[in-house]
Design a protein around this motif. Structure first.
Motif, mmCIF file in Angstrom:
data_model
loop_
_atom_site.group_PDB
_atom_site.id
_atom_site.type_symbol
_atom_site.label_atom_id
_atom_site.label_comp_id
_atom_site.label_asym_id
_atom_site.label_seq_id
_atom_site.Cartn_x
_atom_site.Cartn_y
_atom_site.Cartn_z
ATOM 1 N N UNK A 3 49.360 -7.489 30.990
ATOM 2 C CA UNK A 3 50.608 -8.181 30.648
ATOM 3 C C UNK A 3 51.478 -7.215 29.849
ATOM 4 N N UNK A 4 52.800 -7.362 29.976
ATOM 5 C CA UNK A 4 53.691 -6.363 29.384
ATOM 6 C C UNK A 4 53.468 -6.231 27.873
ATOM 7 N N UNK A 5 53.111 -7.298 27.219
ATOM 8 C CA UNK A 5 52.793 -7.265 25.796
ATOM 9 C C UNK A 5 51.272 -7.190 25.634
ATOM 10 N N UNK A 6 50.733 -6.075 25.126
ATOM 11 C CA UNK A 6 49.281 -6.016 24.902
ATOM 12 C C UNK A 6 48.868 -7.020 23.828
ATOM 13 N N UNK B 233 46.640 -1.151 21.808
ATOM 14 C CA UNK B 233 47.471 -0.270 22.619
ATOM 15 C C UNK B 233 47.245 -0.599 24.088
ATOM 16 N N UNK B 234 48.061 -0.010 24.960
ATOM 17 C CA UNK B 234 47.830 -0.243 26.385
ATOM 18 C C UNK B 234 46.439 0.241 26.795
ATOM 19 N N UNK B 235 46.020 1.355 26.227
ATOM 20 C CA UNK B 235 44.695 1.872 26.560
ATOM 21 C C UNK B 235 43.601 0.908 26.103
ATOM 22 N N UNK B 236 43.772 0.321 24.918
ATOM 23 C CA UNK B 236 42.808 -0.690 24.458
ATOM 24 C C UNK B 236 42.739 -1.841 25.454
ATOM 25 N N UNK C 40 39.433 -5.128 28.525
ATOM 26 C CA UNK C 40 39.923 -6.386 29.071
ATOM 27 C C UNK C 40 38.744 -7.282 29.479
ATOM 28 N N UNK C 41 39.036 -8.577 29.641
ATOM 29 C CA UNK C 41 38.128 -9.486 30.358
ATOM 30 C C UNK C 41 38.599 -9.411 31.811
ATOM 31 N N UNK D 241 49.926 4.986 34.325
ATOM 32 C CA UNK D 241 49.917 6.167 35.193
ATOM 33 C C UNK D 241 48.749 6.115 36.174
ATOM 34 N N UNK D 242 47.642 5.481 35.783
ATOM 35 C CA UNK D 242 46.510 5.384 36.714
ATOM 36 C C UNK D 242 46.152 3.932 37.062
ATOM 37 N N UNK D 243 46.853 2.961 36.488
ATOM 38 C CA UNK D 243 46.785 1.573 36.944
ATOM 39 C C UNK D 243 48.235 1.109 37.105
#
Length: 775
Positions: free
Chosen positions: A375-378, A456-459, A464-465, A710-712
Motif C-alpha cells: 500500500x502506498x503508505x507503509x 520503511x518500504x523495505x520493512x 509483510x503478511x 525497483x524489484x517489486x
C-alpha cells in the motif's frame, strides 16, 4: 417491509477468520460500560444495541454485531449542523462517505450541512468495525437506514409536540420539519434539544423511505468527504501524527520468519547524530497471530536519524527453522502435491470414472507466487502509554481488534485503550494486522514517552503478511461432442490459518469457499481437492484473497477448453455455467459463503450469466481488432457479487504488452454510490494488471528477495489501461447489497491471459507475465 428483530449480537464471537482456527485468548469482552458520546453533541443518550434486517446477513455473527441507535451515531448542533459518525476505516473505498450518506438520506438531512466524524475503536459502542471482506455496505445498509429513520422520527415527534399537532401531520424535509396544513417550518437545529428527549422508536415501527424518494442513494454526484483535504495535502494519515515529546523509532526485525535475535552491537548506531537509544524489542515465537516479530529498535529525534542508526547496527540473527525456505524448491513441491490425490472438499458424481471414459482430457497447471500488499503508505503507528492507559493513533482496518490486541499485549484493561483511526494510505488487507501498533505500544511503555514506529518500504516488503503462493491444477474431461463431463480441481497453497496456529497444512473453509468449492459450473462429475502445504512465512489476507489464483486457473481453463474445441470463449463460458439455477452445495461439509446466509446470498447462475451477457454486449465482444490485438473474457463470483471482465490487449513484435481497453460488468445488488463502484473497478483493473505483469515475492535462504518498487514494481500511468468502462447491473427490488471493494481483481488476470492467447497464441499459466512474451 419485513423486519426481523431479536437477533442477538455476539460479543463473544471470534473475529472474522479467527473462528476457523484455534487462537488462544482472543475472546472478546461482553461488559457494556464506559459508553457516552462527545460533550458537544446535543442528541446524546445511553446506548442501545440491537439488530434488525429486511433480509438476513452475516453481520450478527461478526464480533459485537451491529449497533442501531441514532444517539450513538448522530448529533445535531443548535446551528443545525448534523454530525454523523463513521465507524469504518477509510482506505480509498469511500466508505467514510457512503455509510453516513445512508443515514443522511433517511433522516432527510441536507448533505451540505452534514459533518462526518471518524469514530475511535470501540465495538461495544459502535458494533463491529472490521473494514475488510467487502462487507461494510453489505452489513450496514439497513442498519444505517434504520438509524436515519429513527432520528427523523424523533425530530418529527419533537416538532409535533412543539406545535401541538398530531405527529402524522408533520414531515421532515431537507433539514427541517414541515407542518403542511399550516405552513409552519422548523429547522433541525432548533429541534435538536427536544428531539434528544424523545424515546428511540422501535425498529418494528419504523417506516423507511420509499427508494423512489431517494435524493442521494444510487444517484452519484456525491464526492467523498475527504476529497478536498486529500487533494490539498491537509488529510491526516498515520505518519502525520505529532505529539509533544514524540520519539521516533525504526526496528531491525529478524530477516527470516521465526528467527530471533542472538546479539547486537550498537556502538556505531549510537554515534549517529539524533540517535538517543538502542533497545531490544520483544518478539513472539512464530506463529503468533499479529504479535511483533521482535528485533532491535533505534530511537531517535527523527525518523531519518533512526534509519541511519539502524543501518549502523551490527546484528547476529538465529534464522531458525525456516532458513532453507526457497521459492523454486517450494514451487516444485506444490506442483508435486497437485499431481497426487488430496483432501476431497467437494464431490459431485464420479470424476475418476468420467475422466477415464472421456474422449479427451485437458490438463492445466497454474502458478501464482507470493504477493506483497505495498500500500502506498507503509505501516506506521504512534503510541502513548502512561501507566495502565494507552492511546494509539494508526491507520488500521480493525480498530476494535487493535484495541483488543494492545490491551492483551500490555496486560491492561481494554477500557483503558483508545485507538484513534487516521486515514489509511491504502490497505488491501495489510492493515487488518496491527503488529506495527503493538510495536509502538511496547516501545512507548518501555520508554515512558510517546513513540512513532515507522516502517520503511523495505520493512514493508520484507516483513509483510504475504498473499499465499499457489498451484492450481485442473483436469477437464470432454466427450466426443466437446461437452465437459468431468472437472477435477486441486488447489495447493499454504493457509492463512498458519499465521494463527502451528500445523495448519490445509486451507481453511473460508479459503476453500473462494472459487474452489463454490464452482458454479453445471458439470455432472465435479471434484475439488486440497492437498497439504506447509507454510514457511507469514501468510495473510490480501485484496480478494484466494479468489485471485482460483479465478485465474478456472477462467484460463475455460479459455483452453474453448480453444481445444474450436469454440468461442464466451459461448464456452456460458455453456459451462449452464442453466439459470441456484447452485446446490449440499455435498460440501462446510460451504463458507463469505459469512453470509445462503438463503440471502445463494450462488445464482442467472446473475452470473447476466454479467457475462451484459459485458459481452457493452464491450462489443467479437469486434474486429488490429493485428496483434486480442480479446479475453472471464467471470467470477466473490464476496457474493458477480463480475465479468473483457480485456483487450495489444502485443507488439518485441512482446511489449499494452491494454487499450477494459470492460467490466458488476452485479453488486443494491448500491449506494455508483461513482465509488466505478472507481473501485478502475482501481482493480490497475491493480490486476500490475500484479499480472510484475507481482512476485520470492524467497532464498528464508529471506524475501525483493525490497522496493525497483524489484517489486507496480504499473505506472503510461502502462495503465487506456479505457476502463464499468457497467452496473440495476438491482432488483429486494436484492441485498454485496461486495464491491475486492471482486474487481479476480477476473482481470484470466481475462488478460485469454486475451494474450487470442493475440499471440501464447498461453500464460504462471504469473507474473514478466518476460514470457519476449520469447
Amino acid at each position: 417491509m419485513n423486519i426481523r428483530t431479536n437477533i442477538p449480537t455476539n460479543s463473544g464471537k471470534l473475529r472474522g477468520f479467527e473462528k476457523h482456527v484455534k487462537v488462544e485468548n482472543v475472546s472478546r469482552r461482553s461488559i457494556l460500560k464506559g459508553l457516552g458520546i462527545a460533550g458537544s453533541f446535543v442528541l446524546a443518550a445511553p446506548v442501545m444495541t440491537r439488530q434488525a434486517f429486511a433480509y438476513e446477513t452475516g453481520a450478527g455473527k461478526m464480533p459485537h454485531g451491529v449497533v442501531v441507535d441514532p444517539r450513538v451515531f448522530v448529533a445535531i448542533a443548535p446551528d443545525g449542523v448534523v454530525t454523523i459518525l463513521a465507524h469504518r476505516s477509510e482506505m480509498g473505498t469511500g466508505v467514510r462517505t457512503s455509510l453516513p450518506l445512508i443515514v443522511a438520506e433517511e433522516m432527510e438531512a441536507d448533505w451540505s450541512r452534514v459533518h462526518v466524524q471518524q469514530a475511535h475503536g470501540d465495538e461495544v459502542k459502535f458494533g463491529n468495525q472490521d473494514t475488510d471482506g467487502s462487507r461494510s455496505t453489505r452489513h450496514y445498509l439497513i442498519p444505517m437506514r434504520q438509524i436515519g429513520a429513527s432520528a427523523r422520527s424523533m425530530l418529527e415527534a419533537a416538532a409535533a409536540k412543539k406545535w401541538g399537532v398530531p405527529v402524522a401531520e408533520v414531515k421532515a424535509q431537507n433539514h427541517e420539519v414541515v407542518h403542511s396544513s399550516s405552513g409552519r417550518k422548523i429547522g433541525f437545529g432548533d429541534l435538536a434539544a427536544d428531539a434528544a428527549k424523545e424515546s428511540v422508536p422501535s425498529i418494528e415501527g419504523l417506516k423507511l423511505k420509499d427508494p423512489k424518494d431517494f435524493r442521494y442513494l444510487g444517484k452519484g454526484q456525491v464526492s467523498i468527504v475527504d476529497l478536498h483535504d486529500i487533494t490539498t495535502g491537509k488529510a491526516q494519515y498515520g505518519a502525520d501524527v505529532r505529539l509533544p515529546g514524540l520519539k521516533y523509532a525504526v526496528i531491525a526485525r529478524p530477516p527470516v520468519t521465526g528467527g530471533k535475535l542472538k546479539s547486537f552491537d550498537d556502538g556505531a548506531a549510537m554515534k549517529v547524530p539524533g540517535v538517543e537509544k538502542v533497545m531490544e524489542v520483544k518478539g513472539w515465537p512464530w506463529p503468533s497471530k499479529f504479535q511483533p516479530l521482535g528485533g532491535v529498535a533505534v530511537i531517535a529525534r527523527n525518523t531519518g536519524a533512526a534509519i541511519k542508526g539502524r543501518d549502523a547496527l551490527k546484528i547476529v540473527w538465529d534464522d531458525g527453522a525456516n532458513a532453507k525456505y526457497d521459492s523454486a524448491t517450494y514451487r516444485a513441491s506444490l506442483e508435486e502435491a497437485a499431481r497426487k490425490p488430496g483432501l476431497v472438499v467437494r464431490k459431485e458424481g464420479d470424476v475418476d470414472a468420467a475422466l477415464k471414459s472421456a474422449d479427451k482430457v485437458i490438463v492445466g497447471e497454474y502458478y501464482l507466487p507470493h504477493l506483497a500488499h505495498v500500500s502506498m503508505e507503509p505501516p506506521v503507528a504512534v503510541a502513548d502509554v502512561k501507566g495502565d492507559k494507552a492511546q494509539i493513533w494508526a491507520p488500521v482496518q480493525s480498530p476494535g481488534g487493535t484495541r483488543e490486541d494492545v490491551a492483551k499485549t500490555l496486560g491492561i484493561p481494554e477500557d483503558n485503550v483508545t485507538v484513534n483511526v487516521t486515514l489509511l494510505g491504502g490497505g488491501f488487507g495489510r492493515k487488518s494486522k496491527c503488529d506495527f501498533a503493538l510495536e509502538a505500544a511496547l516501545l512507548s511503555k518501555e520508554l515512558g514517552a510517546p513513540v512513532k514506529v515507522q516502517w520503511t518500504r523495505e520493512d514493508d516488503v520484507h516483513h509483510d503478511f504475504l498473499h499465499t503462493v499457489s498451484v492450481e491444477r485442473i483436469e477437464a474431461g470432454l466427450d466426443k461432442s466437446g461437452k465437459v463431463i468431468a472437472w477435477r480441481h486441486r488447489s495447493v497453497a499454504p493457509t492463512i490459518a498458519s499465521t494463527f496456529a502451528a500445523g495448519a497444512n490445509h486451507e481453511a473453509p473460508f479459503e476453500l469457499g473462494m472459487g474452489l468449492i463454490d464452482n458454479p459450473f453445471e458439470i455432472a462429475n465435479l471434484q475439488c481437492e486440497n492437498p497439504e502445504a506447509a507454510a514457511f512465512t507469514r501468510i495473510g489476507w490480501f485484496r480478494s484473497v484466494s479468489n485471485i489464483p482460483r479465478a485465474f486457473a478456472v477462467q484460463s481453463m475455460v479459455g483452453e477448453i474453448a480453444h481445444a474445441t474450436g469454440r468461442d470463449q464466451k459461448e464456452m463460458l456460458l455453456e459451462l455455467i449452464g442453466s439459470p439455477r441456484i447452485v446446490n452445495l449440499s455435498s460440501v461439509k462446510d460451504p463458507w459463503n463469505y459469512g453470509e446466509p445462503y438463503d440471502s446470498y445463494p450462488i445464482d447462475t442467472a446473475r452470473l450469466r447476466k454479467v457475462v451477457e451484459l459485458v459481452a454486449e457493452k464491450g462489443e465482444w467479437g469486434r474486429s481488432l488490429p493485428k496483434g490485438h486480442g480479446l479475453g473474457i472471464a467471470v467470477h463470483r466473490s464476496f457474493v457479487s458477480y463480475i465479468a471482465t473483457i480485456v483487450e490487449v495489444a502485443v507488439d513484435d518485441k512482446g511489449k504488452l499494452t491494454v487499450p481497453r477494459v470492460d467490466t460488468a458488476i452485479d453488486c445488488g443494491t448500491y449506494v454510490n455508483p461513482e465509488r463502484i466505478a472507481s473501485q473497478i478502475e482501481g482493480a483493473a490497475i491493480m490486476g494488471l500490475s500484479l499480472a505483469k510484475y507481482g512476485e515475492i520470492s524467497f532464498k535462504d528464508g529471506k524475501v528477495q525483493q525490497s522496493n518498487f525497483d524489484d517489486f514494481p507496480v504499473i505506472r500511468i503510461d502502462e495503465s489501461p487506456v479505457i476502463t468502462n464499468v457497467y452496473i447491473v440495476p438491482p432488483g427490488a429486494d436484492t441485498p447489497p454485496s461486495g464491491v471493494g475486492e471482486p474487481g481483481v479476480p477476473p482481470f488476470a484470466p481475462a488478460l491471459s485469454n486475451a494474450i492467447f487470442a493475440a499471440t497464441g501464447k498461453r500464460i499459466r504462471a504469473l507474473p507475465i514478466g518476460k514470457q512474451l519476449e520469447t
